[in-house]
Design an enzyme around this catalytic site. Structure first.
Site, PDB file in Angstrom:
ATOM      1  CE1 TYR A   1      -4.383   1.414   1.776  1.00 52.64           C
ATOM      2  CE2 TYR A   1      -3.630   2.123  -0.374  1.00 52.64           C
ATOM      3  CZ  TYR A   1      -4.583   2.110   0.618  1.00 52.64           C
ATOM      4  OH  TYR A   1      -5.749   2.784   0.440  1.00 52.64           O
TER       5      TYR A   1
ATOM      6  CD  GLU B   1      -1.757   5.011  -6.422  1.00 56.31           C
ATOM      7  OE1 GLU B   1      -2.502   5.871  -5.934  1.00 56.31           O
ATOM      8  OE2 GLU B   1      -1.923   3.781  -6.256  1.00 56.31           O
TER       9      GLU B   1
END
Lengths: 243, 309
Positions: A166, A173
């Site tokens: 995660y 990102e």
């Protein structure tokens, strides 16, 4: 915040009290098994594609181009999951699933695809790898769950790998969006300026910055939610109650 | 007269929170809530949910003890509804914001547009008209809150005020920014005629909406919480009750549609669309409760749009 998708959890995100659980019938179950098998296969293809490209090129730079098409295809295909929730064959919240899938699709198309210059960035590999491993585990988890034969290893992986994947995905990102900023500003990509006859304006550059900022409140919430899920799901090993 | 004993348990933990003895059989839930408040001052009556069953529906303040399915020792379950705020306070705040914010943009207060435009006014007459309409609309809402509406619930959860104000204030600022912008483009598709028709629609719907609010107010005597089926009155604007359950929403939609046409501004169209969706949800809910509560509910009526929705 899309790295490991949250997906089906038993915690009620709905605010309607006892909702009558329709759940999948036999036909829906068959369809879902096929869907999840296909998605698992798709992300395996992407995984293999990444490894092969690395071995062939001898470096991990610019691997995006070797898996660009399957990535777009299978990540976009995940939009179906919103439909699954809306129709009721999957007991997840439409809003939560929608948010997860749309943020992935946004990164795939509106950032990586649209801003060619970021496609050679290493941050792309960072989030693509995180997504790939996560999705392989997640879709096989669903497949086995639907067949009522879930190996503990898969369950453990789904609720443990996210701890690393995660943050890894989120980092990839954010770095990618950040890398896209100067090009968006320079070209005015997806932006609308005044004056125009609909009296509307949109600055994609500012929008991307706000998107990055939104990770600050959202990521911890989702991350800690998964950690709480992990405690609940993997806790059966405990002999005594801790609370 | 036999007195009741009342015990109040926490709905989640089942802890005994309060024990009241010598309670009158004709005591209401509202009175019991006041008694409970005395022993637990942090839980004022408005934030108490008292039920017969831990997972059941809340009892009404008007419910009388002896008419409830309880023995002479009544057990109730309590749930904290959280901090509450009065509807009037919420309405005044959420409507006052747009009124003031829009005017700030209209008068081009500093730090909104480029400094050379500070305190200038638009050269387009439709911009002045829009300001008058927008201000009139929210002024009307404020006055209705103070003098017209009769609320069935006194309070709502505190967090709603943040949610509601974000919505109203956010959209008001967004719309006002563009309409009052130095680079604003007045309606081009049908020009002046478009603005005129839009104004007529807007005014018609404002009067309509007000008529419905008055009609609904007159259904309910002051201080009561009775619910009756609304019917058309002598006022022609209320004849729409023949076709629609919630014409106040119908007229509200019409007003904003008119305003969208008048300003030809996409953010206004968005606001109208979002409002339409929310009001449709509310109208459908209200329509369903009317059907459930009244056997003889007129079958021709739709929730918000005649025959359609």
């Amino acid at each position: 915040m899309s790295a490991p998708a949250i997906g089906t959890t038993k915690t009620a995100h709905s605010d309607v009290a006892p909702k009558k659980k329709r759940g999948p019938g036999a036909l829906a179950t068959a369809y879902l098994v096929i869907y999840n098998v296909v998605m698992t296969a798709g992300w395996l293809v992407i995984a293999v594609g990444l490894v092969r490209a690395y071995l062939v090129r001898g470096s991990y730079h610019g691997l995006y181009f070797s898996i660009e098409k399957p990535l777009k295809f299978f990540q976009t295909g995940a939009l179906l999951e919103i439909l699954h929730c809306a129709v009721g064959i999957v007991p997840s919240s439409v809003v939560l699933t929608g948010f997860q899938v749309l943020s992935r699709v946004f990164l795939t198309w509106a950032v990586t695809h649209s801003v060619r210059e970021v496609q050679s960035e290493d941050s792309v590999l960072l989030f693509v790898s995180a997504w790939t491993i996560t999705e392989i585990i997640r879709y096989s988890f669903y497949t086995f769950s639907l067949l009522n034969h879930l190996p503990y290893l898969i369950k453990w992986a789904r609720y443990t790998f996210f701890l690393v994947l995660y943050p890894m995905g989120v980092t990839g990102e954010l770095l990618t969006i950040y890398a896209a900023l100067p090009y968006v500003q320079k070209t005015g990509l997806y932006s609308v300026t005044l004056p125009n006859k609909y009296n509307f304006s949109f600055d994609y550059y500012t929008f991307l910055i706000l998107t990055m900022v939104s990770y600050i409140p959202l990521f911890p919430q989702l991350y800690f939610h998964m950690m709480r899920q992990r405690k609940k799901v993997l806790a059966h090993v405990e002999e005594y109650k801790t609370e | 007269m036999k007195h009741y004993e009342v015990e109040i348990l926490d709905a989640k933990t089942k802890d005994k929170l309060c024990f009241l003895d010598k309670v009158e059989p004709n005591a209401t839930i509202g009175e019991i809530k006041s008694m409970f408040h005395k022993s637990h001052p942090q839980w004022y009556a408005a934030r108490q949910s008292i039920r017969l069953d831990p997972k059941g529906k809340s009892l009404k303040d008007e419910d009388v003890l002896q008419h409830l399915p309880v023995g002479t020792t009544a057990t109730f379950y309590f749930r904290d509804l959280g901090a509450q705020i009065s509807w009037v306070t919420v309405f005044l705040t959420e409507y006052g914001g747009p009124l003031l914010l829009y005017l700030m943009f209209y008068f081009r207060a500093p730090f909104i547009y480029a400094p050379k435009y500070d305190f200038t006014t638009s050269k387009h007459w439709v911009v002045h008209l829009a300001c008058m309409c927008h201000s009139f609309h929210y002024l009307k809402r404020l006055l209705e809150t103070l003098f017209v509406h009769r609320f069935s619930h006194g309070t709502m959860p505190l967090r709603n005020i943040f949610k509601n104000c974000t919505y109203y204030w956010g959209f008001a600022a967004w719309m006002a920014y563009y309409i009052n912008h130095p680079l604003y483009t007045p309606p081009t598709i049908y020009g002046e005629q478009q603005v005129r028709i839009a104004l007529i629609i807007f005014l018609f719907c404002q009067v309509g909406n007000f008529s419905i609010h008055i009609a609904l107010r007159n259904l309910r005597p002051p201080g009561s919480k009775t619910r009756k089926i609304p019917y058309p009155t002598k006022n022609p604007f209320t004849w729409i009750f023949l076709l629609v359950s919630c014409p106040n929403y119908t007229y509200e939609l019409g007003s904003w549609f008119g305003f969208t046409l008048m300003t030809q501004c996409l953010p206004v169209a968005f606001f109208t669309a979002v409002g339409f969706i929310q009001m449709t949800v509310w109208a459908k809910g209200k329509h369903r409760s009317y059907l459930k509560e009244f056997r003889d509910y007129p079958p021709l009526r739709s929730p918000i749009l005649p025959f359609v929705l």
